[in-house]
Motif scaffolding. Structure first.
Motif, PDB file in Angstrom:
ATOM      1  N   LEU A  19      40.384  44.184  33.399  1.00 15.71           N
ATOM      2  CA  LEU A  19      39.953  43.466  34.604  1.00 15.71           C
ATOM      3  C   LEU A  19      40.964  42.369  34.952  1.00 15.71           C
ATOM      4  O   LEU A  19      41.339  42.203  36.118  1.00 15.71           O
ATOM      5  CB  LEU A  19      38.559  42.873  34.376  1.00 15.71           C
ATOM      6  CG  LEU A  19      37.831  42.334  35.589  1.00 15.71           C
ATOM      7  CD1 LEU A  19      37.495  43.462  36.562  1.00 15.71           C
ATOM      8  CD2 LEU A  19      36.552  41.632  35.155  1.00 15.71           C
ATOM      9  N   CYS A  22      44.025  44.050  36.438  1.00 13.49           N
ATOM     10  CA  CYS A  22      43.814  44.426  37.848  1.00 13.49           C
ATOM     11  C   CYS A  22      43.907  43.203  38.745  1.00 13.49           C
ATOM     12  O   CYS A  22      44.476  43.258  39.834  1.00 13.49           O
ATOM     13  CB  CYS A  22      42.449  45.098  38.026  1.00 13.49           C
ATOM     14  SG  CYS A  22      42.319  46.734  37.304  1.00 13.49           S
ATOM     15  N   ASN A  23      43.341  42.103  38.303  1.00 11.46           N
ATOM     16  CA  ASN A  23      43.304  40.882  39.101  1.00 11.46           C
ATOM     17  C   ASN A  23      44.699  40.320  39.349  1.00 11.46           C
ATOM     18  O   ASN A  23      44.958  39.743  40.401  1.00 11.46           O
ATOM     19  CB  ASN A  23      42.421  39.843  38.413  1.00 11.46           C
ATOM     20  CG  ASN A  23      42.079  38.695  39.311  1.00 11.46           C
ATOM     21  OD1 ASN A  23      41.682  38.900  40.459  1.00 11.46           O
ATOM     22  ND2 ASN A  23      42.188  37.482  38.803  1.00 11.46           N
ATOM     23  N   ALA A  31      43.402  44.780  42.978  1.00 12.84           N
ATOM     24  CA  ALA A  31      42.558  43.619  42.728  1.00 12.84           C
ATOM     25  C   ALA A  31      41.338  43.553  43.636  1.00 12.84           C
ATOM     26  O   ALA A  31      40.504  42.670  43.482  1.00 12.84           O
ATOM     27  CB  ALA A  31      43.380  42.336  42.876  1.00 12.84           C
ATOM     28  N   TYR A  37      39.679  47.051  40.461  1.00  9.40           N
ATOM     29  CA  TYR A  37      38.987  45.867  39.957  1.00  9.40           C
ATOM     30  C   TYR A  37      37.471  46.067  39.987  1.00  9.40           C
ATOM     31  O   TYR A  37      36.777  45.791  39.016  1.00  9.40           O
ATOM     32  CB  TYR A  37      39.371  44.633  40.781  1.00  9.40           C
ATOM     33  CG  TYR A  37      38.744  43.349  40.284  1.00  9.40           C
ATOM     34  CD1 TYR A  37      37.480  42.975  40.701  1.00  9.40           C
ATOM     35  CD2 TYR A  37      39.423  42.512  39.402  1.00  9.40           C
ATOM     36  CE1 TYR A  37      36.897  41.799  40.241  1.00  9.40           C
ATOM     37  CE2 TYR A  37      38.850  41.342  38.950  1.00  9.40           C
ATOM     38  CZ  TYR A  37      37.583  40.997  39.363  1.00  9.40           C
ATOM     39  OH  TYR A  37      37.000  39.847  38.908  1.00  9.40           O
ATOM     40  N   HIS A  41      35.076  46.185  36.773  1.00  8.95           N
ATOM     41  CA  HIS A  41      34.037  45.161  36.747  1.00  8.95           C
ATOM     42  C   HIS A  41      32.667  45.804  36.535  1.00  8.95           C
ATOM     43  O   HIS A  41      31.860  45.336  35.720  1.00  8.95           O
ATOM     44  CB  HIS A  41      34.070  44.353  38.050  1.00  8.95           C
ATOM     45  CG  HIS A  41      33.088  43.237  38.103  1.00  8.95           C
ATOM     46  ND1 HIS A  41      31.822  43.390  38.620  1.00  8.95           N
ATOM     47  CD2 HIS A  41      33.190  41.940  37.711  1.00  8.95           C
ATOM     48  CE1 HIS A  41      31.183  42.246  38.539  1.00  8.95           C
ATOM     49  NE2 HIS A  41      31.997  41.346  37.989  1.00  8.95           N
TER      50      HIS A  41
END
Length: 195
Positions: A19, A22-23, A31, A37, A41
């Motif tokens: 995560l 990805c962010n 993201a 993301y 999540h």
């Protein structure tokens, strides 16, 4: 290594790392919540909310709060979950009044503490802490034995600290209201009602 299976805690930490990746990805499309993301999540939410048996399952809102805490503070998922528990009551205390007066350590309560120890120290479910029979050593309360855990886990439950046998530091483990513990030896712990 191919015969070993990752624990739920390990999967959760890996998803949290993914995560974070990805962010901060170079391609910021990843993201977005409707792309990678969001999928990671959602998988992490499922791991947190569905990994525990009832009645210890986490509500969706608490899982969201733990993920947000971990993302903002840069801590582990486990640390974030402890922080959320500390702010809103711990899972081990669910079903127990905060003002409860406990006069006897029941099998159910002792097992809840043993399960919490296994989770707190990220134990292998095949070698989980065991609650001994009530008359196991003739002492009061109930004794939990775990020879497969961190060698000095019993000394770290109440206060936390750094293990003398492994390069790790753990926080104190939340206990049910009305309960206290004392080490019997490095791998055994007596669970007693608070005096």
């Amino acid at each position: 290594m191919s015969g070993e299976h990752p624990t739920t805690a390990q999967i959760g930490e890996k998803l949290l790392d993914l995560l974070r990746g990805c962010n901060s990805a170079e391609n910021q499309t990843l993201a977005r919540s409707d792309h990678a993301y969001g999928a990671v999540h959602e998988a992490l939410i499922h791991v947190i909310t569905e990994a525990q048996p009832a009645p210890f399952q986490w509500p969706h809102a608490m899982a969201e709060e733990a993920i947000q805490h971990a993302m903002l503070d840069g801590c582990t998922l486990r640390q974030a979950m402890f922080a959320v528990q500390a702010g809103s009551g711990t899972a081990i205390n669910r079903g127990t009044s905060m003002n409860a007066t406990i006069t006897e350590i029941t099998d159910e309560l002792a097992q809840r503490v043993a399960d919490a120890i296994g989770e707190h120290f990220v134990g292998d479910r095949d070698y989980w802490p065991q609650v001994m029979d009530a008359d196991w050593d003739g002492g009061a309360g109930r004794v939990i034995v775990w020879s497969e855990g961190l060698h000095d886990w019993a000394f770290l439950v109440s206060e936390g600290g750094e293990s003398e046998y492994a390069p790790i530091e753990v926080g104190p483990m939340p206990l049910p209201a009305g309960v206290w513990v004392e080490p019997v030896n490095p791998q055994a712990l007596r669970v007693l009602p608070k005096p």
